[in-house]
Scaffold this active site. Sequence first.
Site, PDB file in Angstrom:
ATOM      1  N   SER A 150       0.884  -1.173   0.000  1.00 41.39           N
ATOM      2  CA  SER A 150       0.000   0.000   0.000  1.00 41.39           C
ATOM      3  C   SER A 150       0.920   1.221   0.000  1.00 41.39           C
ATOM      4  O   SER A 150       2.114   1.100   0.296  1.00 41.39           O
ATOM      5  CB  SER A 150      -0.831  -0.034   1.285  1.00 41.39           C
ATOM      6  OG  SER A 150      -1.415   1.226   1.543  1.00 41.39           O
ATOM      7  N   TYR A 177      -2.064  -1.431  10.396  1.00 42.04           N
ATOM      8  CA  TYR A 177      -1.998  -1.559   8.930  1.00 42.04           C
ATOM      9  C   TYR A 177      -0.654  -1.045   8.409  1.00 42.04           C
ATOM     10  O   TYR A 177       0.007  -1.696   7.594  1.00 42.04           O
ATOM     11  CB  TYR A 177      -3.155  -0.762   8.327  1.00 42.04           C
ATOM     12  CG  TYR A 177      -3.400  -0.969   6.854  1.00 42.04           C
ATOM     13  CD1 TYR A 177      -4.088  -2.086   6.389  1.00 42.04           C
ATOM     14  CD2 TYR A 177      -2.984  -0.030   5.913  1.00 42.04           C
ATOM     15  CE1 TYR A 177      -4.344  -2.261   5.029  1.00 42.04           C
ATOM     16  CE2 TYR A 177      -3.236  -0.203   4.556  1.00 42.04           C
ATOM     17  CZ  TYR A 177      -3.921  -1.319   4.119  1.00 42.04           C
ATOM     18  OH  TYR A 177      -4.174  -1.484   2.770  1.00 42.04           O
TER      19      TYR A 177
HETATM   20  P1  NAD Z   1     -11.695  -6.392  -0.174  1.00 44.77           P
HETATM   21  O1  NAD Z   1     -12.300  -6.312   1.179  1.00 44.77           O
HETATM   22  O2  NAD Z   1     -12.502  -5.997  -1.367  1.00 44.77           O
HETATM   23  O3  NAD Z   1     -11.170  -7.879  -0.437  1.00 44.77           O
HETATM   24  C1  NAD Z   1     -10.383  -8.570   0.502  1.00 44.77           C
HETATM   25  C2  NAD Z   1     -10.603 -10.064   0.327  1.00 44.77           C
HETATM   26  O4  NAD Z   1      -9.727 -10.721   1.265  1.00 44.77           O
HETATM   27  C3  NAD Z   1     -12.040 -10.523   0.643  1.00 44.77           C
HETATM   28  O5  NAD Z   1     -12.526 -11.355  -0.408  1.00 44.77           O
HETATM   29  C4  NAD Z   1     -11.884 -11.312   1.939  1.00 44.77           C
HETATM   30  O6  NAD Z   1     -12.794 -12.406   2.060  1.00 44.77           O
HETATM   31  C5  NAD Z   1     -10.445 -11.802   1.830  1.00 44.77           C
HETATM   32  N1  NAD Z   1      -9.870 -12.151   3.122  1.00 44.77           N
HETATM   33  C6  NAD Z   1      -9.926 -11.435   4.285  1.00 44.77           C
HETATM   34  N2  NAD Z   1      -9.318 -12.111   5.259  1.00 44.77           N
HETATM   35  C7  NAD Z   1      -8.846 -13.266   4.726  1.00 44.77           C
HETATM   36  C8  NAD Z   1      -8.130 -14.373   5.231  1.00 44.77           C
HETATM   37  N3  NAD Z   1      -7.782 -14.443   6.526  1.00 44.77           N
HETATM   38  N4  NAD Z   1      -7.818 -15.371   4.386  1.00 44.77           N
HETATM   39  C9  NAD Z   1      -8.177 -15.325   3.086  1.00 44.77           C
HETATM   40  N5  NAD Z   1      -8.876 -14.314   2.546  1.00 44.77           N
HETATM   41  C10 NAD Z   1      -9.201 -13.295   3.362  1.00 44.77           C
HETATM   42  O7  NAD Z   1     -10.351  -5.553  -0.080  1.00 44.77           O
HETATM   43  P2  NAD Z   1      -9.380  -4.897  -1.186  1.00 44.77           P
HETATM   44  O8  NAD Z   1      -9.504  -3.437  -1.064  1.00 44.77           O
HETATM   45  O9  NAD Z   1      -9.532  -5.557  -2.498  1.00 44.77           O
HETATM   46  O10 NAD Z   1      -7.959  -5.267  -0.540  1.00 44.77           O
HETATM   47  C11 NAD Z   1      -7.089  -6.243  -1.067  1.00 44.77           C
HETATM   48  C12 NAD Z   1      -5.676  -5.922  -0.622  1.00 44.77           C
HETATM   49  O11 NAD Z   1      -5.308  -4.646  -1.145  1.00 44.77           O
HETATM   50  C13 NAD Z   1      -5.473  -5.840   0.895  1.00 44.77           C
HETATM   51  O12 NAD Z   1      -4.248  -6.410   1.241  1.00 44.77           O
HETATM   52  C14 NAD Z   1      -5.439  -4.352   1.142  1.00 44.77           C
HETATM   53  O13 NAD Z   1      -4.719  -4.015   2.299  1.00 44.77           O
HETATM   54  C15 NAD Z   1      -4.743  -3.873  -0.110  1.00 44.77           C
HETATM   55  N6  NAD Z   1      -4.935  -2.461  -0.419  1.00 44.77           N
HETATM   56  C16 NAD Z   1      -6.195  -1.959  -0.595  1.00 44.77           C
HETATM   57  C17 NAD Z   1      -6.333  -0.614  -0.877  1.00 44.77           C
HETATM   58  C18 NAD Z   1      -7.687   0.015  -1.085  1.00 44.77           C
HETATM   59  O14 NAD Z   1      -7.762   1.254  -1.078  1.00 44.77           O
HETATM   60  N7  NAD Z   1      -8.749  -0.747  -1.261  1.00 44.77           N
HETATM   61  C19 NAD Z   1      -5.205   0.212  -0.983  1.00 44.77           C
HETATM   62  C20 NAD Z   1      -3.955  -0.335  -0.797  1.00 44.77           C
HETATM   63  C21 NAD Z   1      -3.831  -1.680  -0.515  1.00 44.77           C
END
Ligand code: NAD
Length: 260
Positions: free
Chosen positions: A142, A155
């Site tokens: 991130s 985080y």
């Molecule tokens: P999201 O909530 O849409 O999807 C996350 C997925 O992870 C879900 O399907 C959930 O069921 C799964 N998950 C959660 N805990 C789990 C576990 N213990 N084992 C297996 N699966 C699990 O979130 P997103 O925004 O797509 O985030 C995905 C990644 O991107 C994360 O690592 C997040 O930190 C990172 N990220 C997101 C953003 C943002 O702004 N959305 C920015 C930077 C980084």
Amino acid sequence: MKLKDKVCIVTGAASGIGKAIAQTYAREGGKVVIADLNKAAAQAAADAIRASGGTAMAVAMDVTSEEQVDAAVAEVVAAWGTVDVLVSNAGIQIVHPVEEFPFADWKKMLAIHLDGAFLTTKAVVPLMQKSGNGGSIIYMGSVHSKEASVLKSAYVTAKHGLMGLCKTVAKEGGKHKIRANVICPGFVRTPLVEKQIPEQSKALGISEEDVVKKVMLKDTVDGEFTTVQDVAEVALLFAGFETNALTGQSLVVSHGWFMQ
Ligand code: NAD
């Protein structure tokens, strides 16, 4: 077809960024494994890829459980023989001021982001060594791998930690052509972010609109969210890059929020 017949595991691929990466890999000929805590949603995502002509399977995986990670990877090997690409993407967000952060929530955050990255890496590295083809390991960092924000101590700590894991895996993997890189997205409007908007509004005492404009997108060059497809294209670059020239790196995709 940059990933023709490559076996690609994407964790947390039932939703958001992971789902878009899985779809993009399938479009490029990859054999995609949707690994998620939510098996029903993982199955639906895999079915959607198959319906549009791609190759996909769903596996149930809690990335914090060594037993579940190993069992799911064994299922993939039984079906498709090896693993060529791992995207360690599963993640959640929990926000509190540090002095109020429940220890249980802190441990949960580090378990999902760091234990999950470690356990999935540990499970696939021997397969990448054995195949002789090496592989690509991609960690979903991130902007918070490089920068901090209030309320996000767990985080930010976890996302910084991924940088250390990536660099170590890149060094250890060199002789086996195993590459490791980190993607560092800015805010992407997925369920993970939707949930934070009211939470931050409450914690900071400002409107939800101001959370978006004055907190999340304040430092971007254009006030725009990064999209899941923006991130998926970077994940494709890392997965399809065939040499050790690109390893141990991190790439920020954030509309200029963070510039190196
Ligand atoms: P999201 O909530 O849409 O999807 C996350 C997925 O992870 C879900 O399907 C959930 O069921 C799964 N998950 C959660 N805990 C789990 C576990 N213990 N084992 C297996 N699966 C699990 O979130 P997103 O925004 O797509 O985030 C995905 C990644 O991107 C994360 O690592 C997040 O930190 C990172 N990220 C997101 C953003 C943002 O702004 N959305 C920015 C930077 C980084």
